[in-house]
Design a protein around this motif. Structure first.
Motif, short mmCIF file in Angstrom:
data_model
loop_
_atom_site.label_atom_id
_atom_site.label_comp_id
_atom_site.label_asym_id
_atom_site.label_seq_id
_atom_site.Cartn_x
_atom_site.Cartn_y
_atom_site.Cartn_z
N LEU A 18 43.50 34.32 30.19
CA LEU A 18 42.55 33.55 30.80
C LEU A 18 42.95 33.04 32.16
CD1 LEU A 18 39.68 32.68 30.65
CD2 LEU A 18 40.28 30.51 29.68
N GLY A 22 40.82 34.99 34.72
CA GLY A 22 39.94 34.16 35.18
C GLY A 22 38.55 34.73 34.53
N LYS A 23 37.63 34.84 35.77
CA LYS A 23 36.30 35.37 35.37
C LYS A 23 36.26 36.88 35.23
CE LYS A 23 33.95 31.76 37.76
NZ LYS A 23 32.76 31.29 38.79
N ARG A 24 37.11 37.67 35.75
CA ARG A 24 37.56 39.03 35.47
C ARG A 24 37.63 39.43 34.18
NH1 ARG A 24 41.11 40.62 40.21
NH2 ARG A 24 42.22 41.18 38.12
N LEU A 25 38.12 38.60 33.33
CA LEU A 25 38.37 38.87 31.80
C LEU A 25 37.47 39.79 31.16
CD1 LEU A 25 41.03 38.47 29.84
CD2 LEU A 25 39.51 36.61 29.03
N PRO A 26 36.20 39.64 31.20
CA PRO A 26 35.25 40.65 30.51
C PRO A 26 35.58 42.01 31.03
CG PRO A 26 34.18 38.63 30.89
CD PRO A 26 35.43 38.56 31.59
N GLU A 27 35.46 41.93 32.37
CA GLU A 27 35.67 43.29 33.11
C GLU A 27 37.11 44.21 32.78
OE1 GLU A 27 36.46 44.69 37.62
OE2 GLU A 27 35.10 43.32 37.25
#
Length: 91
Positions: A18, A22-27
């Motif tokens: 994480l 960060g926010k790119r983790l699902p991608e």
């Protein structure tokens, strides 16, 4: 000693992931999953090719020498061309 990671170790790995992504983790996880699926498909295809080549009925002949290539009488060794220095002095 080096068994499966426990819940505490998995939590630490998740926190590090994480922090790194960060926010790119699902991608990142989605692309990693697609890569693993493609790798498994490739391995499965190679295994199928090997199984077909190994266990096909055409490979089981009573005369085992029928499929072997004939040996060459003379082997030709490949060599690199020899270096020849220039005949005249450089200008």
């Amino acid at each position: 000693m080096f068994g499966m990671p426990g819940p505490f170790e998995m939590m630490i790995v998740g926190i590090v992931a994480l922090l790194l992504f960060g926010k790119r983790l699902p991608e990142v996880a989605r692309s990693l999953g697609k890569g693993i699926v493609e790798f498994k498909k490739g391995v499965r295809g190679i295994e199928d090719d090997v199984d077909r080549g190994t266990y096909s009925s055409s490979n089981y002949n009573t005369d085992s020498s029928a499929n072997r290539p004939a040996p060459q009488d003379e082997t030709v060794e490949t060599t690199a061309p020899k270096f020849e220095p220039p005949k005249s002095a450089p200008v």
